[in-house]
Motif scaffolding. Structure first.
Motif, PDB file in Angstrom:
ATOM      1  N   SER A 247      43.928  37.871  41.953  1.00 24.34           N
ATOM      2  CA  SER A 247      43.027  38.186  43.299  1.00 24.34           C
ATOM      3  C   SER A 247      41.661  38.763  43.227  1.00 24.34           C
ATOM      4  O   SER A 247      40.520  38.435  43.561  1.00 24.34           O
ATOM      5  CB  SER A 247      43.917  38.834  44.367  1.00 24.34           C
ATOM      6  OG  SER A 247      45.179  38.122  44.684  1.00 24.34           O
ATOM      7  N   ILE A 248      41.738  40.078  42.533  1.00 25.20           N
ATOM      8  CA  ILE A 248      40.495  40.646  42.408  1.00 25.20           C
ATOM      9  C   ILE A 248      39.587  39.982  41.389  1.00 25.20           C
ATOM     10  O   ILE A 248      38.383  39.765  41.692  1.00 25.20           O
ATOM     11  CB  ILE A 248      40.779  42.143  41.696  1.00 25.20           C
ATOM     12  CG1 ILE A 248      41.407  43.014  42.671  1.00 25.20           C
ATOM     13  CG2 ILE A 248      39.311  42.743  41.306  1.00 25.20           C
ATOM     14  CD1 ILE A 248      41.945  44.241  42.068  1.00 25.20           C
ATOM     15  N   GLY A 249      40.003  39.322  40.536  1.00 22.70           N
ATOM     16  CA  GLY A 249      39.391  38.469  39.560  1.00 22.70           C
ATOM     17  C   GLY A 249      38.547  37.289  40.177  1.00 22.70           C
ATOM     18  O   GLY A 249      37.718  36.669  39.883  1.00 22.70           O
ATOM     19  N   SER A 250      39.568  36.525  41.305  1.00 19.95           N
ATOM     20  CA  SER A 250      38.982  35.705  42.123  1.00 19.95           C
ATOM     21  C   SER A 250      37.972  35.727  42.933  1.00 19.95           C
ATOM     22  O   SER A 250      37.092  34.995  43.128  1.00 19.95           O
ATOM     23  CB  SER A 250      40.339  34.841  42.564  1.00 19.95           C
ATOM     24  OG  SER A 250      41.341  34.550  42.026  1.00 19.95           O
ATOM     25  N   ILE A 251      37.931  36.987  43.382  1.00 19.25           N
ATOM     26  CA  ILE A 251      36.987  37.591  44.257  1.00 19.25           C
ATOM     27  C   ILE A 251      35.520  37.916  43.381  1.00 19.25           C
ATOM     28  O   ILE A 251      34.767  37.496  43.770  1.00 19.25           O
ATOM     29  CB  ILE A 251      37.406  38.527  45.153  1.00 19.25           C
ATOM     30  CG1 ILE A 251      38.516  38.242  45.912  1.00 19.25           C
ATOM     31  CG2 ILE A 251      36.138  39.271  46.115  1.00 19.25           C
ATOM     32  CD1 ILE A 251      39.267  39.098  46.858  1.00 19.25           C
ATOM     33  N   VAL A 252      35.723  38.564  42.338  1.00 17.78           N
ATOM     34  CA  VAL A 252      34.751  39.101  41.453  1.00 17.78           C
ATOM     35  C   VAL A 252      33.994  38.089  40.852  1.00 17.78           C
ATOM     36  O   VAL A 252      32.704  38.045  40.788  1.00 17.78           O
ATOM     37  CB  VAL A 252      35.030  40.338  40.803  1.00 17.78           C
ATOM     38  CG1 VAL A 252      33.947  40.517  39.622  1.00 17.78           C
ATOM     39  CG2 VAL A 252      35.728  41.470  41.514  1.00 17.78           C
ATOM     40  N   GLY A 253      34.762  37.228  40.390  1.00 16.88           N
ATOM     41  CA  GLY A 253      34.179  36.130  39.370  1.00 16.88           C
ATOM     42  C   GLY A 253      32.862  35.336  39.912  1.00 16.88           C
ATOM     43  O   GLY A 253      31.851  35.250  39.544  1.00 16.88           O
ATOM     44  N   PRO A 254      33.064  34.825  41.117  1.00 13.36           N
ATOM     45  CA  PRO A 254      31.942  33.915  41.412  1.00 13.36           C
ATOM     46  C   PRO A 254      30.848  34.490  41.889  1.00 13.36           C
ATOM     47  O   PRO A 254      29.654  34.178  41.726  1.00 13.36           O
ATOM     48  CB  PRO A 254      32.789  33.188  42.858  1.00 13.36           C
ATOM     49  CG  PRO A 254      34.137  33.340  42.462  1.00 13.36           C
ATOM     50  CD  PRO A 254      34.397  34.502  41.661  1.00 13.36           C
ATOM     51  N   ASN A 255      30.999  36.120  42.416  1.00 10.02           N
ATOM     52  CA  ASN A 255      29.984  36.612  43.193  1.00 10.02           C
ATOM     53  C   ASN A 255      29.087  37.232  41.611  1.00 10.02           C
ATOM     54  O   ASN A 255      27.847  37.108  41.717  1.00 10.02           O
ATOM     55  CB  ASN A 255      30.450  37.759  43.792  1.00 10.02           C
ATOM     56  CG  ASN A 255      31.000  37.507  45.302  1.00 10.02           C
ATOM     57  OD1 ASN A 255      30.210  37.034  46.152  1.00 10.02           O
ATOM     58  ND2 ASN A 255      32.248  37.431  45.309  1.00 10.02           N
TER      59      ASN A 255
ATOM     60  N   MET B 183      37.912  33.708  35.513  1.00 10.52           N
ATOM     61  CA  MET B 183      37.625  32.339  34.854  1.00 10.52           C
ATOM     62  C   MET B 183      37.923  31.279  35.851  1.00 10.52           C
ATOM     63  O   MET B 183      36.863  30.451  35.945  1.00 10.52           O
ATOM     64  CB  MET B 183      38.450  32.399  33.715  1.00 10.52           C
ATOM     65  CG  MET B 183      38.082  30.769  32.812  1.00 10.52           C
ATOM     66  SD  MET B 183      38.854  29.629  33.528  1.00 10.52           S
ATOM     67  CE  MET B 183      40.708  30.228  32.990  1.00 10.52           C
ATOM     68  N   GLU B 184      39.134  31.255  36.276  1.00 15.65           N
ATOM     69  CA  GLU B 184      39.232  29.954  37.410  1.00 15.65           C
ATOM     70  C   GLU B 184      38.212  29.925  38.517  1.00 15.65           C
ATOM     71  O   GLU B 184      37.860  29.132  38.982  1.00 15.65           O
ATOM     72  CB  GLU B 184      40.748  30.158  37.611  1.00 15.65           C
ATOM     73  CG  GLU B 184      41.161  28.955  38.609  1.00 15.65           C
ATOM     74  CD  GLU B 184      42.391  28.747  39.191  1.00 15.65           C
ATOM     75  OE1 GLU B 184      42.708  29.666  40.165  1.00 15.65           O
ATOM     76  OE2 GLU B 184      43.247  28.299  38.727  1.00 15.65           O
TER      77      GLU B 184
END
Length: 393
Positions: free
Chosen positions: A344-352, A224-225
């Motif tokens: 960390s995984i969420g931070s990488i996957v989210g924007p893409n 989300m962030e």
């Protein structure tokens, strides 16, 4: 010896010092991200390369998480915390000395590694000094401290009027003061939950087995962030919002989280943490679905941002507190590693994933995806038993 004459610091004051540490960590990250973006833009670096350079921080955080538990066992809380702060401080001081995109990429990785180490130590230490009946409140305060620091960090950009190095000098001086406080006031102690023979076998698999639901919120929070910070500007411009509204609206998402973080943490202490997570997930998920329906009305978006941000902005801290309720004490370090990796995984996957949805599905798909993930999480919660282990503290 000098160390023997140092006054004993109570668990309450230990927690206060840890809160100060994480606030200044948030301050440094909140300043570093926009500051380096400005410098790279001045240097004529393309926007896609600029964004790729920013991911180096998450690369450092992600890679370090596979080492932090072993480091903590060897050196203990205080030394690991000091080591992480020193690494970050040195790296921040080197940025203005080497204005090169390649050097900055490496320095960002180093900052990410240092941040990962000090966050892991402070999170686990904060949990260990918090009594069970105040754990949700304390972890919420921890999350609020980081959020406050991150929100005020960009104000350091105004120091560029003095010189390009001024923001870095200011944050380095602040870190040096905090390092001295940590060195002088915090006690040296081992992470007793994972020290020596007490480390259980198959602790990562069992952490998932017993607390998988409590370990999902950090993944959602990271998704989300990062998605909001990266994809919302694209969404706003494509629906016709003026550029200045982007800078005004995004902070209100964080403000909503700051306002409700402590009340939700205290509520979870009094009632049921699982019920609070499920309720916030359902309501927050529904709120995400409403955002595209208000179109380009900035005031309606602002209100929804505050409401939705307030509901889901506590997910990381509430997830950590719930995992600490369920798991035995010896499993808490492993669960914190998993939580940080998930973030960390969420931070990488989210924007893409959000960017692909905007480009190939629909403009509002980023919000539909966010709403779907939070509602799905809540539905999974009804299947989770969440039985507290007898050996948990």
């Amino acid at each position: 010896m000098l160390a023997s004459r140092r006054p004993t610091t109570s668990s309450t004051w230990q927690f206060v010092i840890l809160i100060v540490v994480v606030m200044f960590t948030g301050l440094s990250q909140g300043l570093l991200l926009p500051l380096l973006t400005i410098f790279l833009e001045r240097m004529g670096v393309p926007s896609d390369v600029n964004g790729l350079n920013a991911t180096a921080l998450y690369v450092g955080v992600f890679g370090m998480m596979f080492l932090v538990e072993r480091i903590l066992i060897k050196v203990g809380y205080k030394r690991m915390l000091l080591g992480g702060m020193i690494v970050v401080t040195v790296a921040l001081g080197l940025f203005p000395l080497f204005p090169s995109i390649g050097v900055w990429f490496v320095l960002r990785i180093i900052v990410g590694m240092g941040d990962s180490a000090l966050h892991y130590a402070t999170q686990l230490w904060a949990v260990s000094v918090s009594p069970a009946n105040r754990r949700g409140r304390n972890i919420s305060l921890y999350g609020m401290a980081y959020g406050v620091g991150f929100s005020f960090g960009p104000l350091g950009i105004n120091l560029l009027k003095i010189s390009d190095a001024a923001p870095f000098i200011a944050i380095v001086c602040m870190f040096l003061v905090v390092i001295m406080i940590v060195w002088w006031k915090l006690p040296s102690q081992q992470a007793d939950a994972v020290h020596g023979a007490e480390r259980p076998e198959k602790r990562y698999r069992r952490s998932y087995q017993w607390a998988w639901f409590a370990l999902l919120p950090p993944l959602l929070y990271g998704y989300m962030e990062a998605s909001m910070n990266s994809n919302f500007p694209i969404y706003a411009l494509r629906i016709g919002l003026e550029q200045h509204w982007i800078s005004y609206l995004l902070p209100f998402f964080g403000i909503g989280g700051l306002i409700l973080q402590l009340p939700l943490g205290m509520l979870s202490d009094r009632v049921n943490r699982k019920a609070v997570l499920i309720s916030c997930g359902l309501l927050g998920g529904g709120g995400f679905f409403l955002i595209p329906l208000v179109g380009d009305n900035p005031w309606a978006i602002l209100v929804l941002f505050m409401l939705v941000g307030g509901l889901v902005g506590s997910f990381f801290s509430l997830g950590l507190a719930y995992a600490a309720d369920i798991l035995p004490r010896a499993y808490l370090p492993s669960s914190n590693v998993i939580a940080s990796i998930h973030f960390s995984i969420g931070s990488i996957v989210g924007p893409n994933l959000g960017g692909l949805g905007i480009e190939y599905v629909s403009i509002g798909s980023m919000f539909y995806l966010l709403g779907m993930w939070y509602i799905l999480f809540s539905l999974l919660g009804f299947r989770f038993r969440g039985k507290i282990r007898e050996t948990a503290s």
